[in-house]
Write an enzyme that holds these catalytic residues in place. Structure first.
Site, PDB file in Angstrom:
ATOM      1  N   HIS A 150       0.845  -1.378   0.005  1.00  0.00           N
ATOM      2  CA  HIS A 150       0.161  -0.001   0.001  1.00  0.00           C
ATOM      3  C   HIS A 150       0.790   1.332   0.011  1.00  0.00           C
ATOM      4  CE1 HIS A 150      -3.497  -2.414   1.412  1.00  0.00           C
ATOM      5  NE2 HIS A 150      -2.710  -3.171   1.757  1.00  0.00           N
ATOM      6  N   HIS A 187      -4.303   2.799  -3.300  1.00  0.00           N
ATOM      7  CA  HIS A 187      -4.495   1.941  -2.045  1.00  0.00           C
ATOM      8  C   HIS A 187      -3.679   0.686  -2.038  1.00  0.00           C
ATOM      9  CE1 HIS A 187      -6.218   0.777   1.689  1.00  0.00           C
ATOM     10  NE2 HIS A 187      -6.132  -0.454   1.189  1.00  0.00           N
ATOM     11  N   GLU A 231     -17.423  -5.994  24.531  1.00  0.00           N
ATOM     12  CA  GLU A 231     -16.603  -6.919  24.723  1.00  0.00           C
ATOM     13  C   GLU A 231     -15.606  -6.704  23.635  1.00  0.00           C
ATOM     14  OE1 GLU A 231     -19.807  -7.333  24.099  1.00  0.00           O
ATOM     15  OE2 GLU A 231     -20.598  -8.335  25.992  1.00  0.00           O
ATOM     16  N   HIS A 250     -27.904 -17.573  24.350  1.00  0.00           N
ATOM     17  CA  HIS A 250     -27.112 -17.383  25.332  1.00  0.00           C
ATOM     18  C   HIS A 250     -26.345 -18.749  25.657  1.00  0.00           C
ATOM     19  CE1 HIS A 250     -28.893 -13.581  26.043  1.00  0.00           C
ATOM     20  NE2 HIS A 250     -28.468 -13.392  27.016  1.00  0.00           N
TER      21      HIS A 250
HETATM   22  C1  LIG Z   1     -11.315  -5.507   9.975  1.00  0.00           C
HETATM   23  C2  LIG Z   1     -10.738  -5.093   8.477  1.00  0.00           C
HETATM   24  N1  LIG Z   1     -11.475  -4.964   7.508  1.00  0.00           N
HETATM   25  C3  LIG Z   1     -11.202  -4.930   6.272  1.00  0.00           C
HETATM   26  C4  LIG Z   1     -10.014  -4.715   5.980  1.00  0.00           C
HETATM   27  C5  LIG Z   1      -9.244  -4.635   4.505  1.00  0.00           C
HETATM   28  N2  LIG Z   1      -8.842  -3.269   4.332  1.00  0.00           N
HETATM   29  C6  LIG Z   1      -7.492  -2.886   4.386  1.00  0.00           C
HETATM   30  S1  LIG Z   1      -7.238  -1.316   4.208  1.00  0.00           S
HETATM   31  C7  LIG Z   1      -8.982  -0.881   4.031  1.00  0.00           C
HETATM   32  C8  LIG Z   1      -9.409   0.531   4.011  1.00  0.00           C
HETATM   33  C9  LIG Z   1      -8.545   1.336   3.744  1.00  0.00           C
HETATM   34  O1  LIG Z   1      -9.155   2.665   3.686  1.00  0.00           O
HETATM   35  P1  LIG Z   1      -8.492   3.574   4.914  1.00  0.00           P
HETATM   36  O2  LIG Z   1      -8.707   2.954   6.199  1.00  0.00           O
HETATM   37  O3  LIG Z   1      -8.980   4.877   4.668  1.00  0.00           O
HETATM   38  O4  LIG Z   1      -6.975   3.659   4.639  1.00  0.00           O
HETATM   39  P2  LIG Z   1      -6.194   4.511   3.662  1.00  0.00           P
HETATM   40  O5  LIG Z   1      -7.174   4.439   2.389  1.00  0.00           O
HETATM   41  O6  LIG Z   1      -5.738   5.688   4.041  1.00  0.00           O
HETATM   42  O7  LIG Z   1      -4.867   3.750   3.059  1.00  0.00           O
HETATM   43  C10 LIG Z   1      -9.822  -2.361   4.315  1.00  0.00           C
HETATM   44  C11 LIG Z   1     -11.029  -2.237   4.090  1.00  0.00           C
HETATM   45  C12 LIG Z   1      -8.997  -4.404   7.038  1.00  0.00           C
HETATM   46  N3  LIG Z   1      -7.594  -4.564   6.950  1.00  0.00           N
HETATM   47  N4  LIG Z   1      -9.636  -4.873   8.375  1.00  0.00           N
END
Ligand SMILES: Cc1ncc(C[n+]2csc(CCOP(=O)(O)OP(=O)(O)O)c2C)c(N)n1
Length: 685
Positions: free
Chosen positions: A39, A274, A423, A485
């Protein structure tokens, strides 16, 4: 109106700062490009603010990544780890340039997401979004708790900040609200979150799914919030960080407008920046656009390296200053100083387990959750580093420590935590506390709600963190609350997490030993799985193998009465062990030699030597497994001669004993199944 401060200056960053920031940007870009994976967007957009923090504020010593009073820095947006690795390399951590060149390759110290324990300077394994932010809340909790315990007038030996770099995804995840709410409530003023607000996630603009006013949201949680309009404006970022540090009564969120893929002519501000390399041509254009040489790759200008490496002198001096203050503290408070070293090193005091309770059958019947509560009471008096609580279920989980006080903003010396009905955050906060060191963190809820905290439990196992879970109401026998539960598939699910040790004790004494194992385990989490319903206390005179047996995970609790090889083995855990014992007696009266094996922990049992396991479960002897949980998993113990009495539907709403009856947890059914298993063998010519 959002109670925020808007900070912006228009001054261009001084040249050296810009060179340093570009060094970070292009190290990250080259790492991703060489790996053909990763990334680049977040590092390009967030390098300037990360640089500002690391260069002007962060207290760390690259030569000693574990110095206890260092500031903690958590990259919650773990996918942007190329930026973190670049920072670690240039500031002088033991992370050579070759490791950056081996980004995401087999065996490198630069894995695809930061992994605690693999790379010096990485404070937490991150990648699942939201977890790092909640870990940081746990770290900030640990800091104030240890400060309350150890600092004395004139001596501040625990005094550091916890910083987070978070992304849109971190704030979108629900755990950020749980943890943010808890942090605001606790007034954790030394927790500072830099939020890279770049308006882009994987599917495109945040307008697609994330439009709330985040500053208002965190302000409502009780946070101090600020906005910086231009992330490349290091002075504005510095000003905001300074204000955040000065605000000691509230945690801080600094919303920094960043631009994903900053400088990339075709990819900046798009989702294309990304999760894939920029591409050779785009890298060239980006470098040219920002005035950076296209080659050599992994270029670090001398003046940048020289500037970054000042972190070593700065950090060593800060650590030396702390060490001399620690010495002065030790002079006035010798015992306390020794105690500080002990807890930071995760050592247990001498004879910590000498007065743990022993129960007799006269104490029973007793639910294992009650036995656990009684054990906690003794441990609490011996281990002042124990800190934990429950997600609003302490009266049911028996996790409260009498006399330990509530951990609250007015009393950070309190050790009973009230996680609220959160939790997921509880799990991640426990991880942060363990990562910080100095505490033995534990958290409780009903076993069914372990589902709500599985992501951090998985990370606790991956991070090899000593976290203890107290899960009660462990089967359909909990009764009237019904299927919602009644845990069924949770046991097998938790056991299947690599590195997790699940212990489901059969009675009060097995529970005490389970706690001793949990406290003694320093390289991974332990889940204690306890009953709501009362169980007989096994007579130690009759069953002397309990003490050694629980430690081995599985053991012969009661053998067939004659010395001949058993014809069948009843293998059971927790509450079902008593059923197995009764069935064994009944089978004996019917002429069948049955052995009862108690397996409080399949995880521990599987770690034992093959000869031991074969001694307990001799190959060729049919097995009948009895556990009020999903049957999946038991099959691994068994060849063709196995049967399982388990629960493979969702349970039912009725009094516990009635539900257990309907699901076949009766002596009659166990004996019937045993005969069924034996019949074909006996009928063999
Ligand atoms: C719990 C979770 N769900 C999905 C992902 C897959 N994932 C990696 S980065 C991302 C989103 C990226 O957007 P952002 O957080 O704004 O990061 P940026 O665009 O600034 O790199 C996702 C959905 C993950 N890493 N963790």
């Amino acid at each position: 109106m959002t109670p925020s401060t808007t900070l912006s200056t228009t001054v261009a960053p001084p040249a050296l700062d810009e060179i340093c920031i570009n060094t970070l940007r292009f190290l990250a870009v080259d790492m991703v490009q060489k790996a053909k994976s990763g990334h680049p967007g977040l590092p390009l957009g967030s390098a300037a603010m990360a640089y500002t923090l690391w260069d002007r504020f962060l207290k760390f010593n690259p030569r000693d990544p574990f110095w206890p009073d260092r500031d903690r820095f958590v990259l919650s947006a773990g996918h942007g780890c190329a930026l973190l690795y670049a920072l670690l390399h240039v500031t002088g951590f033991d992370l050579p340039l070759e490791e950056l060149e081996r980004f995401r390759q087999w065996g490198s110290r630069t894995p695809g997401h930061p992994e605690y324990g693999k790379t010096p300077g990485v404070e937490a394994t991150t990648g699942p979004l939201g977890q790092g932010l909640a870990n940081a809340v746990g770290m900030a909790i640990a800091e104030v708790a240890l400060a309350a315990r150890f600092n004395r007038p004139g001596h501040h030996i625990v005094d550091h900040y916890t910083y987070v770099l978070a992304s849109d995804g971190d704030l979108e995840e629900g755990i950020s609200s749980e943890a943010g709410s808890e942090a605001g409530h606790l007034r954790l003023g030394k927790l500072i979150v830099l939020y890279a607000n770049n308006h882009i996630t994987i599917e495109g603009s945040t307008e697609l799914a994330f439009t709330e006013d985040r500053m208002a949201r965190f302000a409502a949680f009780g946070w101090h919030v600020q906005r910086v309009e231009q992330s490349n404006d290091v002075d504005a970022v510095a000003l905001a960080l300074k204000a955040a540090r000065e605000e000691r009564g509230r945690p801080s969120l600094i919303l920094v407008r960043t631009h994903i893929g900053f400088g990339s002519p075709h990819k900046q501000d798009t989702a294309a920046a990304h999760g894939e390399p920029l591409g050779v041509e785009e890298v060239r254009l980006t470098k040219e656009g920002l005035g950076w040489p296209v080659t050599p790759l992994f270029h670090i200008p001398d003046e940048a390296l020289e500037h970054f490496r000042k972190a070593i002198t700065r950090g060593s001096a800060a650590q030396a200053d702390w060490e001399s203050r620690l010495k002065a503290f030790a002079k006035d408070n010798a015992e306390l100083a020794a105690e500080f070293q002990r807890v930071i090193n995760r050592q247990l005091p001498q004879r910590w387990d000498t007065n743990l309770p022993t129960f007799t059958s006269a104490d029973g019947p007793m639910a294992t959750r009650i036995a656990s509560g009684k054990t906690i009471a003794v441990l609490n008096s011996r281990l002042p580093e124990m800190m934990g609580g429950s997600a609003d279920l302490a009266p049911s989980t028996f996790t409260n420590m009498d006399g330990a006080g509530n951990f609250e903003p007015e009393n950070w010396a309190g050790r009973n935590m009230h996680f609220g009905i959160r939790e997921h955050a509880m799990g991640a906060i426990l991880n942060g506390m363990a990562l910080h060191r100095g505490l033995i963190p534990f958290g409780g809820t009903f076993l069914i709600f372990s589902d709500y905290m599985r992501p951090p439990m998985r990370l606790a196992a991956m991070n090899a963190l000593p976290v203890i879970y107290v899960f009660t109401h462990d089967s359909i026998a909990m009764g009237e609350d019904g299927p919602t539960h009644q845990p069924v598939e949770q046991l097998v699910g938790l056991r299947s997490i690599p590195g997790m040790v699940v212990i489901r004790p059969a009675d009060a004494n097995e529970t005490v030993i389970a706690w001793r194992i949990a406290i003694g385990r320093k390289d991974g989490p332990v889940a204690l799985v306890l009953t709501r319903q009362a169980l007989p206390v096994l007579d130690l005179a009759r069953y002397p193998g309990i003490y050694e047996g629980v430690v081995l995970g599985g053991y012969i609790l009661a053998d067939s009465s004659s010395s001949a090889k058993p014809e069948i083995i009843l293998i059971a855990t927790g509450s079902e062990v008593h059923l197995a014992l009764e069935a064994r007696d009944r089978l004996a009266s019917e002429g069948v030699r049955a052995r009862v094996v108690s397996v409080p922990s399949t995880n521990l049992f599987s770690m034992q030597s093959e000869p031991y396991r074969d001694k307990v479960l001799p190959p060729g002897v049919p097995l009948l497994a009895i556990e009020a949980g999903a049957s999946l998993g038991w099959n691994s113990y068994v060849g063709p001669q196995i049967a399982v009495i388990g629960v493979d539907t969702f349970g039912a709403s009725a009094p516990g004993p009635v539900v257990m009856d309907h699901y076949g947890f009766t002596v009659e059914n166990v004996c019937r199944q045993a005969h069924k298993l034996l019949r074909p063998l006996k009928e063999k010519p």
